[in-house]
Design a protein around this motif. Structure first.
Motif, short mmCIF file in Angstrom:
data_model
loop_
_atom_site.label_atom_id
_atom_site.label_comp_id
_atom_site.label_asym_id
_atom_site.label_seq_id
_atom_site.Cartn_x
_atom_site.Cartn_y
_atom_site.Cartn_z
N PRO A 1 24.09 22.02 51.95
CA PRO A 1 25.69 21.87 52.43
C PRO A 1 26.63 21.12 53.25
CG PRO A 1 24.11 23.83 53.67
CD PRO A 1 23.49 23.19 52.43
N ALA A 2 25.19 20.48 54.34
CA ALA A 2 26.06 18.97 55.16
C ALA A 2 25.90 17.31 54.47
CB ALA A 2 25.02 18.82 55.87
N THR A 3 26.30 17.77 53.39
CA THR A 3 26.45 16.48 52.27
C THR A 3 28.34 16.69 52.23
OG1 THR A 3 24.56 16.61 50.83
CG2 THR A 3 26.52 15.83 49.42
N LEU A 4 28.93 15.19 52.43
CA LEU A 4 29.75 14.85 51.87
C LEU A 4 29.81 13.31 50.96
CD1 LEU A 4 33.35 14.64 52.67
CD2 LEU A 4 32.06 13.05 54.92
N ALA A 5 30.74 14.08 50.01
CA ALA A 5 30.84 12.81 48.78
C ALA A 5 31.75 13.02 48.50
CB ALA A 5 30.40 13.83 47.68
N VAL A 6 32.04 11.62 47.76
CA VAL A 6 33.61 10.75 48.12
C VAL A 6 33.20 10.31 46.83
CG1 VAL A 6 34.80 9.12 48.48
CG2 VAL A 6 33.56 10.45 50.37
N PRO B 1 29.03 17.43 58.02
CA PRO B 1 28.14 16.35 57.41
C PRO B 1 27.09 15.56 58.48
CG PRO B 1 30.52 16.94 56.92
CD PRO B 1 30.65 17.29 58.30
N LYS B 2 25.91 15.45 57.16
CA LYS B 2 25.33 14.84 57.83
C LYS B 2 24.61 13.30 56.98
CE LYS B 2 22.25 18.78 60.01
NZ LYS B 2 20.80 19.59 59.77
N ILE B 3 25.10 13.52 56.08
CA ILE B 3 24.77 12.14 55.01
C ILE B 3 26.51 12.23 54.51
CG2 ILE B 3 23.55 13.03 52.98
CD1 ILE B 3 22.08 10.50 53.28
N LEU B 4 26.23 10.56 54.11
CA LEU B 4 27.98 10.29 53.21
C LEU B 4 27.64 9.69 52.17
CD1 LEU B 4 31.13 10.05 52.56
CD2 LEU B 4 31.16 8.09 54.08
N ALA B 5 27.66 9.96 50.85
CA ALA B 5 27.64 9.35 49.61
C ALA B 5 28.81 9.10 48.72
CB ALA B 5 26.54 10.39 48.85
N ILE B 6 28.92 8.07 47.60
CA ILE B 6 29.88 7.20 47.47
C ILE B 6 29.72 6.84 46.78
CG2 ILE B 6 32.12 6.23 47.73
CD1 ILE B 6 31.81 5.99 51.30
N ALA B 7 30.88 7.10 45.46
CA ALA B 7 30.68 6.52 44.37
C ALA B 7 31.81 5.54 43.64
CB ALA B 7 30.12 7.35 43.21
N ALA B 8 31.63 4.41 42.85
CA ALA B 8 32.87 3.54 42.47
C ALA B 8 32.69 2.64 41.49
CB ALA B 8 33.10 3.46 43.60
N SER B 9 33.71 2.99 41.13
CA SER B 9 33.31 1.45 39.45
C SER B 9 34.19 0.95 39.18
CB SER B 9 33.10 2.40 37.98
OG SER B 9 32.96 1.76 37.16
N THR B 10 35.55 0.64 38.13
CA THR B 10 36.49 -0.13 38.54
C THR B 10 37.30 -0.24 38.84
OG1 THR B 10 36.14 0.08 35.99
CG2 THR B 10 38.18 -1.35 36.52
N LEU C 1 35.54 0.88 53.68
CA LEU C 1 34.54 1.19 54.87
C LEU C 1 35.37 0.40 56.78
CD1 LEU C 1 31.59 -0.08 53.34
CD2 LEU C 1 31.84 2.06 53.94
N SER C 2 36.01 -0.51 55.98
CA SER C 2 36.66 -0.96 57.14
C SER C 2 37.60 -0.63 58.26
CB SER C 2 37.96 -1.94 56.55
OG SER C 2 39.00 -2.24 55.98
N GLN C 3 37.73 0.93 57.78
CA GLN C 3 37.93 1.84 58.75
C GLN C 3 37.35 2.97 59.40
OE1 GLN C 3 42.09 3.97 57.22
NE2 GLN C 3 41.77 3.35 55.56
N LEU C 4 36.12 2.84 59.15
CA LEU C 4 34.98 3.46 59.56
C LEU C 4 34.63 2.90 61.34
CD1 LEU C 4 32.67 5.10 57.01
CD2 LEU C 4 34.24 5.65 58.10
N PRO C 5 34.67 4.02 61.87
CA PRO C 5 34.39 2.98 63.18
C PRO C 5 32.77 2.65 63.53
CG PRO C 5 34.30 5.42 64.19
CD PRO C 5 34.77 5.09 62.26
N GLN C 6 33.06 1.70 64.94
CA GLN C 6 31.13 1.49 65.19
C GLN C 6 30.64 2.60 65.10
OE1 GLN C 6 31.21 -2.27 67.50
NE2 GLN C 6 28.99 -2.65 67.95
N GLU C 7 31.04 3.36 65.81
CA GLU C 7 29.72 4.56 66.46
C GLU C 7 30.08 5.58 65.06
OE1 GLU C 7 34.24 5.57 67.99
OE2 GLU C 7 32.60 3.77 67.29
N PHE C 8 29.86 5.21 64.26
CA PHE C 8 29.73 6.50 62.73
C PHE C 8 28.73 7.06 62.74
CE2 PHE C 8 30.22 8.27 57.97
CZ PHE C 8 31.26 8.63 58.40
N PRO C 9 28.66 8.14 62.90
CA PRO C 9 27.20 8.45 63.42
C PRO C 9 25.99 9.17 61.63
CG PRO C 9 28.95 10.21 63.43
CD PRO C 9 29.43 9.47 63.18
N LEU C 10 26.62 8.68 60.38
CA LEU C 10 26.16 8.93 59.29
C LEU C 10 25.37 7.69 58.92
CD1 LEU C 10 28.16 11.74 58.18
CD2 LEU C 10 26.47 11.91 59.72
#
Length: 338
Positions: free
Chosen positions: A267-272, A152-161, A171-180
């Protein structure tokens, strides 16, 4: 009060003058849902929400007419303490947006009254941890398709309620060196987006900001879609904002984001797809699937509303379904730190 009482399907069983009375009435009347203001005498809505969710968990939505920095901060903190959503308070029958805000308030009250909420602990560190995912969490044996080896080269997230608290946890669990670069669409009352980005940034090692037109995407930076604009990306790796019509009622839209990222990164997309009411994002996730990207969905047990992730799961386009507490770990496993 008058707006809710005017709907034949809603029964208003009590009205509290302050946070202390809200706690007492919630305990004695056991309502299906509480609408909570933030600033009240004796005890404010933040503390009242915290106490109600600890003692007798009840669906709570915040109703506010103010977008002052202090109220935005308190409202978002209340979401972290278990409130489900922030709704704009109808300010009078002659106000330009009165009908729209009244309709949204009534619809939200009806939907949220059916939500099953869990106990929230006064000390977040004392809360029992989420159970780790097991083999039943995955839609496919062997987890992600092994034939897709593109990192993956990018992380895309969508949320509502329920999304703000879920985003904070992730986000609090992603490390400071997260590369995307991380792009987020969160449905939230207009005027709260800047506060949301600031609030998320206080609990994340990553920089969180509202996305701007033409801004270059940077590794380890989180971009939140601005008020009333769709957010996407260009093939040159910059943010593209659009004021085209709302997509199925939403602007910004998860579908717009996912479709844009799928076009640019394939194909380098990571979606949540996280907790949320409705089906926003579903059409965009189909584009991610066609492009060969990967899709993670939050599971039903940890979603406030399983609408958005549930729609993607039902469509059979999700690679893996995970409890909220396991999503960051899965993301990290797909994105080796360098």
């Amino acid at each position: 009060m008058q707006v809710l009482g005017g709907d034949p399907e809603i029964q208003v069983v009590g009205e509290a003058k302050d946070g202390l009375e809200a706690i007492q009435l919630t305990e004695s009347l056991k309502p299906d849902l509480v609408t909570m203001d933030i600033f009240m005498p004796n005890m404010d809505g933040l503390e009242a929400t915290k106490e109600i969710m600890f003692r007798f968990p009840t669906p709570i939505i915040l109703v506010t007419s103010s977008q002052r920095a202090r109220e935005v901060e308190s409202s978002l903190a209340s979401l972290g303490n278990g409130a489900l959503d922030i709704i704009e308070k109808p300010i009078g029958p002659f106000a330009p947006k009165f009908q729209d805000s009244s309709t949204r308030l009534i619809a939200t009250v009806k939907a949220m009254s059916k939500v099953k909420v869990i106990r929230h602990w006064r000390n977040p560190n004392a809360a029992p941890p989420l159970k780790p995912a097991d083999a039943r969490s995955s839609l496919k044996s062997g987890d992600f398709q092994t034939s897709r080896s593109v990192r993956p080269k990018i992380l895309a997230i969508a949320a509502s309620t329920g999304g703000p608290a879920a985003l904070q946890a992730l986000l609090s669990q992603l490390p400071q060196e997260f590369p995307l670069p991380v792009l987020i669409v969160q449905h939230i009352t207009q005027g709260f987006t800047e506060g949301l980005a600031s609030w998320l940034g206080t609990s994340s090692r990553l920089e969180v900001k509202v996305g701007k037109q033409g801004e270059a995407l940077m590794p380890g930076r989180v971009y939140v879609a601005p008020d009333n604009l769709h957010m996407g990306v260009t093939e040159l790796g910059s943010i593209s904002l659009s004021s085209i019509d709302a997509i199925r009622g939403f602007r910004p839209s998860g579908t717009f984001l996912f479709e844009s990222v799928a076009r640019a990164f394939g194909p380098a997309t990571l979606a949540v797809i996280l907790t949320g009411m409705g089906e926003d994002g579903l059409t965009g996730l189909h584009a991610v699937r066609r492009s060969g990207g990967r899709i993670i969905a939050q599971d039903q047990s940890t979603s406030v509303i399983f609408g958005m992730p549930g729609a993607a799961v039902a469509a059979g386009i999700v690679d893996v379904v995970l409890p909220l507490g396991d999503i960051a770990g899965k993301i990290i496993s797909l994105v080796p730190m360098t």
